[in-house]
Design a protein around this motif. Structure first.
Motif, PDB file in Angstrom:
ATOM      1  N   GLU A   1     -14.195  -6.897 -10.418  1.00 23.98           N
ATOM      2  CA  GLU A   1     -14.255  -6.865  -8.292  1.00 23.98           C
ATOM      3  C   GLU A   1     -13.247  -6.005  -7.792  1.00 23.98           C
ATOM      4  O   GLU A   1     -12.152  -6.042  -8.683  1.00 23.98           O
ATOM      5  CB  GLU A   1     -15.067  -8.297  -8.029  1.00 23.98           C
ATOM      6  N   ALA A   2     -13.744  -4.325  -7.635  1.00 24.85           N
ATOM      7  CA  ALA A   2     -12.472  -4.279  -6.836  1.00 24.85           C
ATOM      8  C   ALA A   2     -11.854  -4.300  -5.563  1.00 24.85           C
ATOM      9  O   ALA A   2     -12.702  -5.433  -5.285  1.00 24.85           O
ATOM     10  CB  ALA A   2     -13.603  -2.512  -6.523  1.00 24.85           C
ATOM     11  N   SER A  58      -4.415   8.686  -7.770  1.00 28.83           N
ATOM     12  CA  SER A  58      -5.149   7.877  -9.002  1.00 28.83           C
ATOM     13  C   SER A  58      -4.759   8.782  -9.835  1.00 28.83           C
ATOM     14  O   SER A  58      -4.695   9.472 -10.356  1.00 28.83           O
ATOM     15  CB  SER A  58      -6.159   7.474  -8.772  1.00 28.83           C
ATOM     16  N   LYS A 112      -7.557  -3.092 -14.624  1.00 29.71           N
ATOM     17  CA  LYS A 112      -7.956  -2.391 -13.548  1.00 29.71           C
ATOM     18  C   LYS A 112      -6.919  -1.366 -13.197  1.00 29.71           C
ATOM     19  O   LYS A 112      -5.955  -1.506 -12.779  1.00 29.71           O
ATOM     20  CB  LYS A 112      -8.453  -3.484 -12.383  1.00 29.71           C
ATOM     21  N   GLU A 113      -7.560  -0.848 -12.290  1.00 27.94           N
ATOM     22  CA  GLU A 113      -6.382   0.844 -11.324  1.00 27.94           C
ATOM     23  C   GLU A 113      -6.238   0.175 -10.103  1.00 27.94           C
ATOM     24  O   GLU A 113      -7.776  -1.020  -9.620  1.00 27.94           O
ATOM     25  CB  GLU A 113      -7.994   2.236 -11.014  1.00 27.94           C
ATOM     26  N   TYR A 114      -5.102  -0.050 -10.055  1.00 27.43           N
ATOM     27  CA  TYR A 114      -4.833  -0.770  -8.696  1.00 27.43           C
ATOM     28  C   TYR A 114      -5.240  -0.330  -7.167  1.00 27.43           C
ATOM     29  O   TYR A 114      -5.387   1.009  -7.355  1.00 27.43           O
ATOM     30  CB  TYR A 114      -3.160  -0.780  -8.595  1.00 27.43           C
ATOM     31  N   ASP A 115      -5.679  -1.269  -6.633  1.00 27.34           N
ATOM     32  CA  ASP A 115      -6.198  -1.469  -5.281  1.00 27.34           C
ATOM     33  C   ASP A 115      -5.812  -2.172  -4.433  1.00 27.34           C
ATOM     34  O   ASP A 115      -5.223  -3.501  -4.741  1.00 27.34           O
ATOM     35  CB  ASP A 115      -8.104  -1.909  -5.187  1.00 27.34           C
ATOM     36  N   ALA A 116      -4.937  -1.429  -3.506  1.00 26.81           N
ATOM     37  CA  ALA A 116      -4.146  -2.713  -2.266  1.00 26.81           C
ATOM     38  C   ALA A 116      -5.613  -4.060  -1.554  1.00 26.81           C
ATOM     39  O   ALA A 116      -4.336  -4.830  -1.058  1.00 26.81           O
ATOM     40  CB  ALA A 116      -3.438  -1.512  -0.983  1.00 26.81           C
ATOM     41  N   ASP A 117      -6.415  -3.285  -1.609  1.00 23.62           N
ATOM     42  CA  ASP A 117      -6.639  -4.201  -0.245  1.00 23.62           C
ATOM     43  C   ASP A 117      -7.443  -4.856  -1.314  1.00 23.62           C
ATOM     44  O   ASP A 117      -7.313  -6.895  -0.803  1.00 23.62           O
ATOM     45  CB  ASP A 117      -8.218  -3.899  -0.396  1.00 23.62           C
ATOM     46  N   TRP A 118      -7.757  -5.317  -2.435  1.00 20.96           N
ATOM     47  CA  TRP A 118      -7.814  -5.736  -2.810  1.00 20.96           C
ATOM     48  C   TRP A 118      -6.873  -7.506  -3.797  1.00 20.96           C
ATOM     49  O   TRP A 118      -6.808  -8.312  -4.366  1.00 20.96           O
ATOM     50  CB  TRP A 118      -8.543  -5.827  -4.903  1.00 20.96           C
ATOM     51  N   ASP A 178       0.832  -1.327  -0.036  1.00 20.78           N
ATOM     52  CA  ASP A 178       0.134   0.075   0.286  1.00 20.78           C
ATOM     53  C   ASP A 178       0.665   1.499   0.069  1.00 20.78           C
ATOM     54  O   ASP A 178       1.106   2.261   1.224  1.00 20.78           O
ATOM     55  CB  ASP A 178      -0.777   0.225   1.020  1.00 20.78           C
TER      56      ASP A 178
END
Length: 354
Positions: free
Chosen positions: A353-354, A134, A330-336, A129
């Motif tokens: 899915e995000a 963005s 997809k845009e990066y998502d640390a939780d995903w 993270d």
């Protein structure tokens, strides 16, 4: 056979069989880093009074010390390195897990499995993270100023850089923006043809010159075109010869100096693991990167690049390439990403899915 996903789910089937044979009531299996010792753990717990030895024999002491963790931390570090995680990242994860566990009080042997799993997950969560804005937020900020967001893409040939530019043009077209692409890789005629193909497929304007022309001039013209036409996004493709090539780095510096990009983004192949991290470090030293895009992230079962690259260069991952189609980004998502790294479902990843 269903696709395996997750950083340490590669040996899931084998581990499951061993766990079921050892004890049908064993708690839900966690990472392969400790599931291989579960049988030993059970037998040691039963034979504690006769011979209190083995990795988890310290349960009689009720408090975890650094000495008690030597074996499991060594195995954890080896597992990370086998997964193509950079050495400094593996060391950081191990140190974090050690700091989290040493001094903890435990009541039963199974506590160590749960504590170690949670400590590892927490360590990885912190590493992947890396804070940053963005690209969409930056487009909006520049739009409010009446200026386009200028993004320069760097990376070696074969990582999917040009295809990624096509995907991003398509991504932002669908969000209501109007991108323009600059064919600033003038070193190869084939590179101009390739980016021209993607621009035509997604329906965006391409600014190009002849092979051998000045790449910085192409980038400059694209920026001027975007300003004149009120377009919100400029995507600059660049040459991708080996990252150790001094002439290439000088060329990148000139493009950056002339085009004045708001973002310099490294595009790396997730499947190359530690190589991608080393390449990013070289480019970062030469021209100072602002972010990273990882391609082929859907096919990466080890997760070494996604776990290492941002931490090593201290720059955020912005997007993940998740397939061959123009919509597969997809845009990066640390939780995903954290859930993917710890996934043991073996199910296909849903990129929506995000």
């Amino acid at each position: 056979e269903p696709k395996k996903s997750g950083f340490w789910s590669r040996n899931k089937e084998e581990d499951t069989e061993e766990s079921e044979e050892a004890d049908e009531k064993t708690e839900e299996k966690k990472s392969r880093f400790w599931s291989r010792n579960k049988d030993n753990d059970s037998s040691e717990e039963n034979d504690e009074e006769e011979e209190p030895s083995g990795m988890f024999s310290f349960i009689t002491a009720k408090t975890i010390s650094e000495k008690h963790l030597e074996d499991i931390l060594w195995e954890l570090e080896m597992g990370l390195l086998e997964g193509d995680v950079a050495m400094e990242v593996a060391s950081a994860v191990v140190d974090s897990v050690k700091d989290d566990l040493v001094g903890r009080k435990i009541k039963r042997s199974n506590d160590i499995t749960e504590y170690t799993y949670n400590a590892l997950r927490n360590a990885v969560a912190e590493i992947i993270d890396i804070p940053g804005k963005s690209m969409t937020e930056m487009i909006e900020a520049k739009k409010a100023q009446g200026e386009p967001l200028v993004v320069m893409f760097v990376g070696i040939n074969g990582t999917g850089k040009t295809t990624t530019i096509g995907k991003l043009a398509n991504y932002y077209l669908k969000k209501g923006y109007t991108p323009v692409i600059a064919a600033a890789d003038t070193f190869r005629a084939g590179a101009i043809e390739q980016v021209n193909y993607h621009a035509d497929k997604v329906g965006v304007k391409l600014i190009k010159h002849q092979k051998g022309s000045d790449p910085a001039a192409v980038a400059f013209d694209a920026v001027e075109h975007a300003k004149a036409q009120g377009k919100e996004l400029v995507l600059i493709d660049t040459a991708g010869r080996m990252q150790t090539n001094t002439n290439l780095m000088d060329e990148m510096k000139k493009i950056k100096r002339v085009a004045k990009p708001d973002l310099v983004v490294f595009v790396g192949d997730a499947l190359t693991g530690n190589d991608a991290t080393q390449q990013a470090s070289k480019f970062n030293e030469a021209i100072d990167l602002d972010g990273v895009i990882l391609t082929k992230a859907d096919a990466d079962s080890k997760g070494g690049a996604s776990l290492s690259i941002g931490y090593v260069i201290k720059k955020p991952i912005l997007f993940l390439g998740m397939g061959q189609g123009y919509d597969d980004i997809k845009e990066y998502d640390a939780d995903w990403m954290l859930n993917q790294l710890f996934s043991e479902s073996g199910e296909e990843v849903n990129i929506n899915e995000a």
